[in-house]
Write a protein that holds these residues in place. Structure first.
Motif, PDB file in Angstrom:
ATOM      1  N   ASN A  50       0.831  -1.211   0.000  1.00  0.00           N
ATOM      2  CA  ASN A  50       0.000   0.000   0.000  1.00  0.00           C
ATOM      3  C   ASN A  50       0.861   1.255   0.000  1.00  0.00           C
ATOM      4  O   ASN A  50       0.742   2.107   0.878  1.00  0.00           O
ATOM      5  N   TYR A  52       2.701   4.422  -2.556  1.00  0.00           N
ATOM      6  CA  TYR A  52       2.922   5.099  -3.820  1.00  0.00           C
ATOM      7  C   TYR A  52       4.342   5.629  -3.798  1.00  0.00           C
ATOM      8  O   TYR A  52       4.811   6.108  -2.768  1.00  0.00           O
ATOM      9  N   LYS A  71      -0.557   4.583   1.930  1.00  0.00           N
ATOM     10  CA  LYS A  71      -2.008   4.740   1.825  1.00  0.00           C
ATOM     11  C   LYS A  71      -2.622   4.441   3.185  1.00  0.00           C
ATOM     12  O   LYS A  71      -2.570   3.321   3.670  1.00  0.00           O
ATOM     13  N   ASP A  73      -5.978   5.311   4.101  1.00  0.00           N
ATOM     14  CA  ASP A  73      -7.397   5.025   4.090  1.00  0.00           C
ATOM     15  C   ASP A  73      -7.951   5.203   2.690  1.00  0.00           C
ATOM     16  O   ASP A  73      -7.330   5.846   1.854  1.00  0.00           O
ATOM     17  N   ASN A  74      -9.136   4.643   2.456  1.00  0.00           N
ATOM     18  CA  ASN A  74      -9.826   4.805   1.201  1.00  0.00           C
ATOM     19  C   ASN A  74     -11.283   5.059   1.524  1.00  0.00           C
ATOM     20  O   ASN A  74     -11.965   4.202   2.067  1.00  0.00           O
ATOM     21  N   LYS A  75     -11.780   6.245   1.228  1.00  0.00           N
ATOM     22  CA  LYS A  75     -13.145   6.648   1.524  1.00  0.00           C
ATOM     23  C   LYS A  75     -13.940   6.777   0.232  1.00  0.00           C
ATOM     24  O   LYS A  75     -13.410   7.239  -0.771  1.00  0.00           O
ATOM     25  N   CYS A  76     -15.179   6.412   0.266  1.00  0.00           N
ATOM     26  CA  CYS A  76     -16.077   6.571  -0.868  1.00  0.00           C
ATOM     27  C   CYS A  76     -17.137   7.611  -0.512  1.00  0.00           C
ATOM     28  O   CYS A  76     -17.743   7.552   0.556  1.00  0.00           O
TER      29      CYS A  76
END
Length: 81
Positions: A50, A52, A71, A73-76
């Motif tokens: 995770n 970049y 990375k 977190d990943n929020k939608c």
């Protein structure tokens, strides 16, 4: 340095930083890349970690710099009209 030489070198340095024997440079992909005058910049990642990686080649000094981002977190977010 050509664009392909830069990408190959950047992938090699990402592979070295990850220190995983099972990750080859073929497992590392370029998300974005550009060249301006004698300088190169690329964003790289792999599906095995995770992170970049932002690699920048300074053509005036013949140096490459690598910034590593984690990375968190990943929020939608639903966008409606």
């Amino acid at each position: 340095m050509t664009n392909q030489e830069f990408i190959n070198y950047a992938k090699l340095k990402v592979q070295e930083w990850l220190c995983r024997d099972n990750i080859s440079t073929d497992d590392i992909f370029v998300v974005w890349c550009c060249k301006t005058l004698q300088n190169h910049k690329a964003l790289l990642s792999t599906r095995f970690a995770n992170y970049y990686f932002e690699c920048t080649f300074n053509g005036d000094k013949g140096e490459m710099y690598m910034d590593i981002y984690n990375k968190l977190d990943n929020k939608c977010f639903k966008v409606t009209d």
